[in-house]
Design a protein around this motif. Structure first.
Motif, short mmCIF file in Angstrom:
data_model
loop_
_atom_site.label_atom_id
_atom_site.label_comp_id
_atom_site.label_asym_id
_atom_site.label_seq_id
_atom_site.Cartn_x
_atom_site.Cartn_y
_atom_site.Cartn_z
N TRP A 167 8.77 11.47 -1.80
CA TRP A 167 7.84 10.34 -1.92
C TRP A 167 8.45 9.10 -1.24
CZ3 TRP A 167 7.55 5.33 -3.40
CH2 TRP A 167 6.29 4.79 -3.65
N PRO A 226 1.48 16.44 -6.77
CA PRO A 226 1.17 15.08 -6.28
C PRO A 226 0.35 14.28 -7.29
CG PRO A 226 0.72 16.74 -4.60
CD PRO A 226 1.02 17.49 -5.86
N SER A 275 6.76 0.97 3.86
CA SER A 275 5.88 -0.13 3.41
C SER A 275 6.64 -1.14 2.54
CB SER A 275 4.71 0.43 2.59
OG SER A 275 4.05 1.44 3.31
N ARG A 314 8.21 9.31 2.44
CA ARG A 314 6.85 9.08 2.96
C ARG A 314 6.38 7.63 2.82
NH1 ARG A 314 5.90 13.67 -0.25
NH2 ARG A 314 4.68 12.42 -1.72
N ASN A 315 6.89 6.91 1.81
CA ASN A 315 6.30 5.60 1.47
C ASN A 315 7.19 4.39 1.64
OD1 ASN A 315 3.50 6.14 -0.06
ND2 ASN A 315 4.92 7.79 -0.58
N GLN A 364 0.85 -1.21 0.00
CA GLN A 364 0.00 0.00 0.00
C GLN A 364 0.88 1.25 0.00
OE1 GLN A 364 -3.24 0.19 -0.47
NE2 GLN A 364 -3.29 -2.06 -0.58
N THR A 365 0.67 2.13 -1.00
CA THR A 365 1.35 3.43 -1.04
C THR A 365 0.30 4.53 -0.90
OG1 THR A 365 1.12 3.90 -3.41
CG2 THR A 365 2.90 2.40 -2.76
N GLU A 366 0.75 5.77 -0.84
CA GLU A 366 -0.20 6.88 -0.70
C GLU A 366 -1.14 6.98 -1.90
OE1 GLU A 366 2.78 9.88 -0.18
OE2 GLU A 366 2.64 10.57 -2.25
N GLY A 384 -3.48 9.36 -7.63
CA GLY A 384 -3.73 8.00 -7.12
C GLY A 384 -4.52 7.17 -8.11
#
Length: 558
Positions: free
Chosen positions: A190, A65, A197, A193-194, A26-28, A68
């Motif tokens: 990025w 950004p 995971s 932040r990610n 799972q990423t943002e 998604g």
């Protein structure tokens, strides 16, 4: 025999089945699923290709950004590289939608967590380059698999805009430039932040790169925008101080691009450029002319980062306080200037052709033209001091290569290493020189037998090519690649290239302002592979003697 084969197959399938894998991450932006590559007994690498770290960028705009996606994104194919001109400057390829990254995560029996993270920034003169699939002759140079597996680190490679779309600037707020640097920054943020995971430690990120990628690494450490994001950095053959890395007159290139696409060079120029087709803008890049001793090719690179008052609030030399907490490892190849000087003085590369001394003098005149009329004579006296009355062709040709290496790479890299050490608080500093002879050198090969490590020669060792394509290399090259991967990944893990998961052949001394020590890296390293004051005489020549000559200041101020 058949039973033995079956037994091996069973053992291998049990081992690979037992090797861990992340599955869906799972990423943002949403879920991603990569590929798991088994590497033998209880070892595998998860590979995620083409994960977006930002939206498709607007022309001459900072990255935004990514919105998604729904469901699980298959991260099994490389994205396109960023839109760029071909090497022959006759066509363009790539995509505007190119802000993607790739991730390699090594596993043993259990899923990895808390691993050091290494983010790769590719080179290409800020004009070309990419880390999305094959680079040259179907050979993917920047695969992170060997580094990840051997060093037990997470490796990330990123896309960033190059050429006109990445670095065009009017030198003011209308078109500030540095879009490619903003892309790199967005990727670093990025990852911060990610990456947890994916089994990475967001508080232990090392950025590394070569040539324009090495200079990019340098710029990222100097920018105030990366405070707290970067723990360590490695610059290979490129730093902010390189003469080609910073454009001091960006308006000139902007006007040339405008003229090439039919835009006016007045107050309507920026609006016109922004509304021009991206491929036309890419093709309108100022041509990199064939070099000559009077106009060296490296002085033709007109699209590069600029002091924009934002990403780079000041000249790089004044920004080293921003890197005071960053561990920094930087160096050069001992003949980094070879391929460039070869373009400027073609006779250098011909074993049957003599290089006139006059060509060496012309090259020096071109490199020193802003330093006053006496500069080239003083410099020539230094470079020819060991020639004697009748210099050999080898002496003349090697001097030309030394001049190119010093001016384009070695002196600027040493300058920035000194600046880092002088400004460092908790950050440590390490300096190296790679001196492994070129694979292209020797009898029956194109290069003279004295040619050492040429520009880009380090890449194959950093990325473990002697292991992945063993037939192209000998045991010494595998030894060297193992050494380099050990130093680089130990440094990423601990901030000290000697301490980590992998053994190293020689203890690498830290560089300090009082002890300017460096490591000489090659396949046959021993206790005498350390030195100090790398080419100090020539570093002083370029940084102190020549700039202090009369009239230098006036030329530099223009």
């Amino acid at each position: 025999m058949e039973k033995l084969k079956i037994l091996f197959a069973v053992v291998f399938s049990v081992a690979t089945a037992s090797a861990a894998s992340l599955g869906v991450v799972q990423t943002e932006g949403g879920g991603v699923q990569g590929l798991n590559i088994p590497l033998g007994l209880l070892r595998s690498v998860d590979v995620f290709k083409g994960i977006p770290f930002a939206a498709k960028p607007g022309t001459f705009e900072k990255p935004q950004p990514h919105p998604g996606w729904d469901g699980i994104r298959k991260a099994t194919k490389f994205a396109s590289r960023c839109l760029q001109i071909s090497m022959l400057q006759t066509s363009s390829f790539g995509s505007e939608d190119c802000l993607y990254l790739n991730i390699w995560v090594p596993h043993g029996r259990h899923v990895s967590s808390g691993l050091p993270v290494m983010i790769w920034l590719y080179g290409g003169g800020f004009l070309v380059g990419g880390s999305m699939g094959p680079n040259f002759l179907n050979n993917y140079l920047y695969s992170g698999q060997e580094i990840a597996d051997k060093g037990k680190v997470v490796v990330v490679s990123v896309g960033y805009r190059v050429g006109t779309l990445g670095f065009l600037s009017t030198g003011d707020s209308l078109l500030p430039g540095n879009y490619g640097l903003w892309d790199q920054h967005a990727a670093i943020a990025w990852v911060h932040r990610n990456i947890r995971s994916f089994g990475g430690d967001p508080d232990n990120i090392t950025i590394f790169g070569e040539s324009a990628g090495g200079a990019s690494v340098s710029f990222q450490t100097l920018s105030p925008h990366n405070k707290g994001l970067i723990k360590r950095a490695i610059s290979q053959s490129g730093v902010a101080s390189c003469p080609w890395a910073l454009n001091r007159n960006p308006r000139k290139a902007a006007e040339e691009v405008a003229e090439n696409v039919g835009c006016p060079a007045d107050d309507r120029m920026v609006a016109c450029l922004k509304s021009t087709d991206a491929r036309n803008l890419t093709m309108a890049v100022p041509r990199v002319a064939q070099g000559s001793p009077d106009y060296p090719g490296v002085t033709n690179l007109l699209l590069s980062p600029v002091v924009d008052g934002d990403f780079l609030p000041d000249r790089p030399a004044n920004l080293f306080h921003n890197a005071a907490e960053v561990d920094y490892l930087a160096g050069v190849n001992d003949m980094d200037g070879h391929i460039f000087t070869l373009q400027d003085i073609p006779s250098l590369g011909d074993k049957n052709q003599e290089t006139p001394v006059e060509d060496v003098k012309r090259l020096l005149t071109a490199y020193t033209k802003e330093m006053g009329p006496a500069a080239s004579e003083i410099a020539f006296a230094e470079y020819s001091s060991n020639w004697g009355s009748t210099p050999s062709q080898d002496s003349i040709k090697r001097a030309a290569v030394d001049i190119g290496t010093d001016y384009i790479f070695l002196v600027p890299v040493q300058t920035d290493i000194y600046l880092h050490a002088a400004n460092a608080r908790s950050g440590r500093t390490y300096s190296y020189r790679l001196s492994e002879p070129s694979l292209m050198a020797g009898p029956g090969k194109p290069y003279h037998d004295w040619v050492g490590a040429d520009h880009m020669d380090d890449l194959q060792y950093v990325f473990g090519k002697p292991f992945t394509t063993p037939k192209a290399y000998g045991d010494r090259h595998r030894d060297l690649s193992g050494f380099v991967i050990a130093y680089w990944t130990n440094f990423a893990r601990t901030g000290n290239p000697n301490k980590g998961n992998l053994k190293v052949p020689v203890t690498w001394p830290a560089f300090t302002s009082t002890e300017a020590q460096f490591l000489d890296i090659n396949a046959k390293m021993n206790e005498s592979s350390t030195g100090r004051d790398m080419r100090l005489r020539f570093v002083r020549l370029w940084t102190s003697t020549l700039p202090s000559l009369p009239s230098y200041g006036a030329a530099d101020a223009q």
